[in-house]
Design a protein around this motif. Structure first.
Motif, short mmCIF file in Angstrom:
data_model
loop_
_atom_site.label_atom_id
_atom_site.label_comp_id
_atom_site.label_asym_id
_atom_site.label_seq_id
_atom_site.Cartn_x
_atom_site.Cartn_y
_atom_site.Cartn_z
N GLU A 264 17.11 -67.08 18.08
CA GLU A 264 17.47 -67.73 19.34
C GLU A 264 16.37 -68.66 19.82
N HIS A 265 15.11 -68.27 19.57
CA HIS A 265 13.98 -69.07 20.04
C HIS A 265 13.31 -69.84 18.90
N GLU A 266 13.95 -69.84 17.69
CA GLU A 266 13.51 -70.63 16.54
C GLU A 266 12.05 -70.38 16.18
N ILE A 267 11.68 -69.13 16.11
CA ILE A 267 10.34 -68.76 15.64
C ILE A 267 10.46 -68.52 14.13
N GLU A 268 10.22 -69.55 13.33
CA GLU A 268 10.56 -69.54 11.91
C GLU A 268 9.82 -68.46 11.12
N THR A 269 8.52 -68.30 11.40
CA THR A 269 7.76 -67.30 10.64
C THR A 269 8.30 -65.89 10.88
N GLU A 270 8.66 -65.61 12.12
CA GLU A 270 9.20 -64.29 12.44
C GLU A 270 10.61 -64.12 11.88
N VAL A 271 11.37 -65.21 11.87
CA VAL A 271 12.73 -65.14 11.32
C VAL A 271 12.67 -64.72 9.85
N PHE A 272 11.77 -65.33 9.09
CA PHE A 272 11.68 -65.02 7.66
C PHE A 272 11.21 -63.58 7.42
N SER A 273 10.12 -63.20 8.10
CA SER A 273 9.59 -61.85 7.88
C SER A 273 10.58 -60.78 8.31
N MET A 274 11.28 -60.99 9.45
CA MET A 274 12.27 -60.02 9.91
C MET A 274 13.46 -59.95 8.95
N ALA A 275 13.89 -61.12 8.48
CA ALA A 275 15.06 -61.17 7.60
C ALA A 275 14.80 -60.45 6.28
N MET A 276 13.58 -60.58 5.76
CA MET A 276 13.25 -59.93 4.49
C MET A 276 13.29 -58.41 4.59
N GLU A 277 13.19 -57.89 5.81
CA GLU A 277 13.22 -56.44 6.00
C GLU A 277 14.58 -55.93 6.47
N SER A 278 15.48 -56.83 6.79
CA SER A 278 16.77 -56.42 7.36
C SER A 278 17.83 -56.25 6.28
N SER A 279 19.07 -56.06 6.69
CA SER A 279 20.18 -55.84 5.75
C SER A 279 20.75 -57.17 5.26
N GLY A 280 21.70 -57.07 4.31
CA GLY A 280 22.25 -58.27 3.69
C GLY A 280 22.93 -59.22 4.66
N LYS A 281 23.64 -58.67 5.64
CA LYS A 281 24.33 -59.51 6.61
C LYS A 281 23.36 -60.41 7.36
N PHE A 282 22.27 -59.83 7.82
CA PHE A 282 21.29 -60.61 8.59
C PHE A 282 20.48 -61.52 7.69
N MET A 283 20.29 -61.13 6.41
CA MET A 283 19.62 -62.03 5.46
C MET A 283 20.43 -63.31 5.26
N ASN A 284 21.74 -63.14 5.14
CA ASN A 284 22.60 -64.32 4.99
C ASN A 284 22.54 -65.22 6.23
N GLN A 285 22.51 -64.60 7.41
CA GLN A 285 22.39 -65.39 8.65
C GLN A 285 21.07 -66.16 8.68
N ALA A 286 19.99 -65.47 8.27
CA ALA A 286 18.69 -66.14 8.25
C ALA A 286 18.66 -67.22 7.17
N GLY A 287 19.31 -66.96 6.02
CA GLY A 287 19.38 -67.97 4.99
C GLY A 287 20.08 -69.23 5.48
N LYS A 288 21.16 -69.06 6.22
CA LYS A 288 21.86 -70.22 6.80
C LYS A 288 20.97 -70.93 7.81
N PHE A 289 20.18 -70.14 8.55
CA PHE A 289 19.25 -70.70 9.54
C PHE A 289 18.28 -71.65 8.86
N PHE A 290 17.67 -71.23 7.72
CA PHE A 290 16.71 -72.08 7.03
C PHE A 290 17.40 -73.21 6.27
N GLU A 291 18.60 -72.95 5.77
CA GLU A 291 19.34 -74.01 5.07
C GLU A 291 19.66 -75.15 6.02
N ASP A 292 20.08 -74.85 7.23
CA ASP A 292 20.39 -75.89 8.23
C ASP A 292 19.15 -76.67 8.62
N ARG A 293 17.98 -76.06 8.50
CA ARG A 293 16.73 -76.73 8.88
C ARG A 293 16.01 -77.31 7.67
#
Length: 658
Positions: A264-293
């Motif tokens: 929500e606040h586009e903190i990219e470093t935290e998005v990546f580190s959190m996504a790597m520890e989360s489940s597949g659903k949220f990894m896909n969301q984070a992947g789309k987040f970085f793909e769009d950027r």
């Protein structure tokens, strides 16, 4: 009893019917007892009997109800014991406030109700104001966490309750007292007891309520309690402190909340580190987040880890992330779309990554083409690759066998003999499997495979292989050879092996005596053979044995009867095929020793000269030859081996006997 009943059935006196009921208890006549109770007017007892029947179908237990109604408690206990209803005996003693007997029965025969008995005893003691013993019974019943606070609360004995909580140190009680103190706004005391109870969440909650944020942070960091960290993260989120909220969500391992907030606040470093520890659903969301950027490296890693391989590969092609693509393709599962597999294969071929291309062909089901590429491009087949090439067992048998054979052939050509053996075995071609295994030289596995296969051909192959080893100095190998030929029921191979043993005895040890024994064993097994040339070979072998026995006989009589020994040796030398059985050098050497021992030096000298011309001096003993030439004053114009290969050890014996 029946006569007594007939005589009193018109009597209206309650005492008579009561006495009749007592007699029914003693004689165990439940049917008559019911009639007596009815005439007595004991409605409560009749109701108890009817309701008790479903709980206790035993007649003795129902009769015990009658006994209890009549005050016959000992009879009731005996009846309960007869039907083994110790739970009812326990209840009987409890109803009579005989707690000592009730606890004794519970401990010995009714342990399922032991805690219930302690609890009820505690209630009784509480009713008679014996608080200390009541608490003890509640503890034995394991109900003290609820009953002790209730009891002290009802008595308004707050100091006693606090002292009990401090002495007991049970976490539940400590937490209860902390909540009680908090409800009375005694926050310092509540924090003290929350800490004793290990309830860090409540400590953080109280500290944040009091505005002591630093203390709350310290508790969360020191305890690393997920619930405490989550509460603090939620507090920071509501307070608008996104960075700290994300930090404590991570500590609480609530990565989905931290990821949501970071995205929500586009903190990219935290998005990546959190996504790597989360489940597949949220990894896909984070992947789309970085793909769009337009951050394809991170997007690919997240899609890959989430199992979204197709999307990750497409991004690799779009962003030309070829190194990453190579890593991803190693994890491609079976059933991947054919188009993706072909696309990856073409890419690897164009970049000369043939090992990766082979993997893609295997994944796409084109195993035969993959094997051709392995040979053409010299790609070594690993064990993992061979397993992936192996068809599933549900594939038709002919196709599966063909592919397994092709894999084995390629492995064999590449020198991977163990893999080739494994694949030939899976193809149920044990003969070829053994032949390939023989090329590996792994003796232990060859022996094991032959023993497991239990086939004649394989036993013979294994035996032949073992003969190529140094079986002469390793008795275990020699025994294994004979074992395999025996198992194969191949007497002709055993016969040949014993001939080899005889040759070894002659060549290496010059022991014709043992050689004769080995040849006799060979003849024994050759006689059992069914080979066409058996008879001719057997005759030749017997002839060889006879000649050797003559030579052995000559050696034995050389000391006691040298003339006979000389005669036998001369006859042997006249044989045209003597070299097939006994070496001329051994015979001449024996003659020289006989002449030397008999001090017939001229005859010995002449024979040595003859052997010199024939080039057989290695059969002679050096010291004997030197001494012979010295005695005859002859110059020694040649060299004699220090330790002749075929020297004899019986020279001294011959001299002594002569």
């Amino acid at each position: 009893m029946d006569e007594a009943y007939k005589s009193v059935k018109l009597i209206q006196s309650g005492n008579v019917w009561e006495n009749m009921a007592a007699m029914c208890v003693k004689t165990q006549r439940l049917d008559v007892a019911k009639v007596c109770l009815a005439h007595r007017g004991s409605a409560a007892a009749m109701y108890a009997l009817r309701t008790f029947k479903t709980r206790c179908p035993e007649p003795e237990a129902q009769l015990a109800i009658v006994a209890i109604e009549l005050g016959m408690y000992d009879e009731a206990e005996k009846l309960y014991t007869a039907c083994q209803r110790y739970d009812l005996i326990n209840e009987l003693h409890q109803a009579r406030n005989d707690w000592k007997k009730a606890l004794q029965i519970a401990q010995q025969q009714d342990r399922i109700h032991l805690r219930t008995t302690h609890h009820r005893y505690g209630r009784y003691l509480e009713a008679v104001s014996d608080t200390a013993n009541a608490v003890e019974q509640y503890e034995r019943a394991d109900t003290f966490r609820v009953e002790a606070p209730r009891m002290f609360n009802q008595a308004e004995a707050w100091e006693d309750l606090e002292a009990y909580v401090d002495s007991n140190k049970d976490p539940t009680l400590l937490e209860w007292w902390a909540r009680y103190a908090e409800s009375k706004r005694a926050f310092e005391k509540s924090l003290e007891y929350y800490k004793k109870a290990g309830n860090f969440l409540s400590m953080v909650r109280v500290y944040t309520h009091l505005g002591k944020l630093q203390q709350a942070i310290d508790v969360a960091n020191e305890s690393e309690d997920p619930a405490a960290c989550y509460h603090l993260a939620h507090f920071y989120e509501n307070d608008g402190n996104v960075k700290e909220a994300v930090n404590f969500y991570a500590k609480a391992k609530c990565y989905n909340h931290g990821l949501r907030l970071a995205m929500e606040h586009e903190i990219e470093t935290e998005v990546f580190s959190m996504a790597m520890e989360s489940s597949g659903k949220f990894m896909n969301q984070a992947g789309k987040f970085f793909e769009d950027r337009e951050m394809p490296e991170k997007a690919v890693l997240l899609y890959h880890k989430a199992g979204n391989i197709a999307t990750a590969i497409n991004i690799c092609f779009q962003a030309q992330l070829f190194d990453t693509l190579g890593q991803i393709t190693d994890d491609l599962p079976k059933g991947t779309e054919k188009s993706i597999v072909n696309k990856c294969c073409d890419f690897f071929l164009s970049h000369r990554r043939y090992d990766k291309a082979v993997n893609m062909l295997v994944l796409g089901g084109d195993t035969l083409k993959a094997l051709e590429m392995c040979l053409e491009k010299k790609v070594t087949i690993t064990e993992d690759m061979s397993e992936r090439m192996t068809p599933d067992k549900d594939v038709d048998n002919e196709t599966r066998t063909k592919i397994l054979r092709e894999i084995a052939k390629v492995c064999k050509r590449q020198g991977s003999y163990h893999l080739a053996t494994k694949k030939y075995t899976q193809a149920k071609d044990k003969a070829k499997a053994m032949k390939v295994l023989l090329k590996s030289g792994d003796t232990e596995k060859i022996v094991f495979f032959a023993n497991m296969a239990k086939q004649k051909e394989l036993y013979i192959l294994a035996g032949n292989y073992l003969q190529s080893l140094d079986w002469r100095t390793q008795p275990e190998i020699m025994k294994q050879i004979m074992h395999f030929y025996t198992k194969a029921k191949a007497p002709e191979y055993l016969a040949t092996f014993y001939e080899s043993c005889a040759s070894v005895e002659i060549e290496e040890y010059n022991n014709y005596d043992k050689a004769v024994g080995a040849l006799k064993e060979s003849a024994k097994y050759l006689a059992k053979s069914t080979m066409p040339t058996r008879d001719s070979k057997l005759n030749t072998l017997k002839r060889k044995i006879q000649v050797m026995e003559d030579f052995v006989g000559a050696k034995k009589v050389a000391g006691s009867n040298p003339e006979e020994a000389i005669k036998l040796c001369t006859q042997l030398l006249e044989l045209r095929d003597i070299e097939d059985s006994v070496k001329r050098g051994d015979i001449n050497s024996l003659l020289v020793e006989i002449f030397y021992a008999a001090q017939q030096f001229q005859e010995a000298f002449a024979l040595v000269q003859k052997m010199k011309e024939q080039g057989n001096l290695e059969y002679l003993d050096k010291d004997m030859v030197v001494d012979l030439y010295r005695r005859l004053n002859q110059p020694l114009d040649f060299n004699v081996a220090d330790e002749p290969d075929h020297g004899h050890n019986d020279e001294d014996d011959i001299q002594d006997d002569v």
